[in-house]
Design an enzyme around this catalytic site. Sequence first.
Site, short mmCIF file in Angstrom:
data_model
loop_
_atom_site.label_atom_id
_atom_site.label_comp_id
_atom_site.label_asym_id
_atom_site.label_seq_id
_atom_site.Cartn_x
_atom_site.Cartn_y
_atom_site.Cartn_z
N ASP A 1 17.87 43.21 75.46
CA ASP A 1 17.67 41.78 75.17
C ASP A 1 16.64 41.68 74.04
O ASP A 1 17.00 41.53 72.87
CB ASP A 1 17.21 41.07 76.45
N LYS B 1 25.06 35.17 82.12
CA LYS B 1 23.77 35.10 82.83
C LYS B 1 23.13 33.76 82.49
O LYS B 1 22.83 33.53 81.31
CB LYS B 1 22.91 36.27 82.34
N ARG C 1 18.63 30.79 78.18
CA ARG C 1 17.19 31.04 78.06
C ARG C 1 16.49 30.45 79.28
O ARG C 1 17.07 29.71 80.06
CB ARG C 1 16.62 30.37 76.78
N SER C 2 15.19 30.75 79.39
CA SER C 2 14.45 30.20 80.53
C SER C 2 14.21 28.70 80.37
O SER C 2 14.08 27.98 81.35
CB SER C 2 13.14 30.95 80.73
N LYS D 1 22.39 35.87 72.93
CA LYS D 1 21.74 34.57 73.04
C LYS D 1 21.79 33.92 71.66
O LYS D 1 21.08 34.36 70.74
CB LYS D 1 20.27 34.75 73.44
N ASP E 1 16.21 42.33 85.40
CA ASP E 1 15.67 42.23 84.04
C ASP E 1 14.19 42.55 84.16
O ASP E 1 13.41 41.76 84.69
CB ASP E 1 15.89 40.83 83.45
N GLU F 1 13.72 29.61 86.12
CA GLU F 1 15.19 29.59 86.08
C GLU F 1 15.78 29.25 87.44
O GLU F 1 16.98 29.45 87.67
CB GLU F 1 15.72 30.94 85.57
N GLU G 1 18.13 45.41 82.59
CA GLU G 1 17.90 44.86 81.25
C GLU G 1 16.46 45.16 80.81
O GLU G 1 15.54 45.10 81.63
CB GLU G 1 18.14 43.34 81.32
N GLN H 1 10.98 40.35 85.91
CA GLN H 1 11.31 38.96 85.57
C GLN H 1 12.50 38.41 86.38
O GLN H 1 12.43 37.29 86.87
CB GLN H 1 11.61 38.85 84.08
P1 PGA Z 1 13.61 34.01 78.13
O1 PGA Z 1 14.10 34.92 79.33
O2 PGA Z 1 14.63 32.97 77.89
O3 PGA Z 1 12.30 33.45 78.63
O4 PGA Z 1 13.42 34.93 76.96
C1 PGA Z 1 15.44 35.24 79.55
C2 PGA Z 1 15.66 36.74 79.51
O5 PGA Z 1 14.69 37.51 79.30
O6 PGA Z 1 16.78 37.18 79.67
ZN ZN Z 2 15.81 39.45 79.27
#
Ligand code: PGA
Ligand code: ZN
Length: 416
Positions: free
Chosen positions: A305, A379, A357-358, A328, A235, A198, A278, A156
């Site tokens: 995460d 991050k 977040r994404s 988060k 990640d 992102e 991650e 990711q």
């Molecule tokens: P997400 O991704 O906001 O789509 O969950 C961010 C991450 O995995 O750190």
């Molecule tokens: Zn993550």
Amino acid sequence: MAKILDVKGRRVWDSRGRATVEAEVVVGRGTTALARGRAIAPAGASTGSGEAKSIDVAAAVQNVNGPIRGALRAMSVANQAALDARLLELDGTADKHRLGANAMVAVSLACAHADAAAQKIPLWKKFARDRRVALPLPQIQIFGGGAHARGRVDLQDYMVVCIGAGSFSEALEWTAEIYAAAGARLAKRGLLAGVADEGGYWPAFRTNEEGLAELVGAIADARLEPGVDVGIALDIAATQLYRDGRYHLALDKRSLSARELHAVLGGWVERYPIVSIEDPFAEHDAPALQAFTREFGERLQIVGDDFFVTSAERVRKANGACNSVLLKPNQVGTLTETEACWDAARAAGYRAIVSARSGETEDVSIVHLAVGWGVGQLKVGSFARSERMAKWNEGLRIEEALGAKALPFPAGKLFK
Ligand code: PGA
Ligand code: ZN
């Protein structure tokens, strides 16, 4: 002490063009409004199953304008713990599906903003109280994949960590060079397929490992030394790769057992200057995370995460899985619970990283959390698109405001 006079919810739009919740909190004395605070809920795409549940945005907005407004009015805005406890009581569910985590996090953060505004101090200062603070070391995405780029590559986030930078602003300068160099390399080789959610490049690599080689190449092209000036953070978001007991790396045409994935990641750690990984295994795969941490935990930051979903309780039960926690706020729903998770991380000797977040917006609250709580790392995605840059730029403003009062930038201390 300023009291809450009004709470208002509205529907706004995020970086993926999807609806989300904004909350606005007005505070004052008597009936006189003195200050207001505002915050917007972000949204994930690769969410952990243990996350607090966001609900339909129209229903969440109604909850803000109805029951939440009714419950919080006349409360003191300075007592965040009491405000969040009231939200939890009103919701009354384990996963926050009644009020909606999106409604709750927007309100919780908006209250903090309103309190800081009433006190005429920046938000980070409210969280720092009298402690001295430092700017966090950024993890910045260069290539995006996984659920943020329709699975074009399996991993990711391919990120850089400027472990040799002397300041937050220097880390951003170096990242700008690397980001430009990475884009130029991809364009030259015809591998550039736009940007992912992102803001990182959406690459047409032939293998997942090619991303690591390209990242090392881009760091060198930027005339920085891989592993000395700049380390790599990944990640894997491995929950997304897990099906029927195996991890599927579609790009590599391989399906791996946990033990085989452990060996693949170990090979990458040997060959590339990786400093942080991650979610190397799926959210339920505690034995694989424990085994990985046992072998690599001394030399690597191993971040949970999906595995921790910002839950203090999960951190307390980690039993040797991971050595760092992603924080988060919308994974858990309130500021107080997010801080409790950070406290649990510290108590366990774990590090933490405040994360966006994404799906994001212009909201920059998380930068203030990272600075004020002294979390050490941040991050927020890549080095493009204003929902990301707004946060890096807010860090620059805080760095300037702190000046010589800041504690030393933690880069070297964390990764050397
Ligand atoms: P997400 O991704 O906001 O789509 O969950 C961010 C991450 O995995 O750190
Ligand atoms: Zn993550």
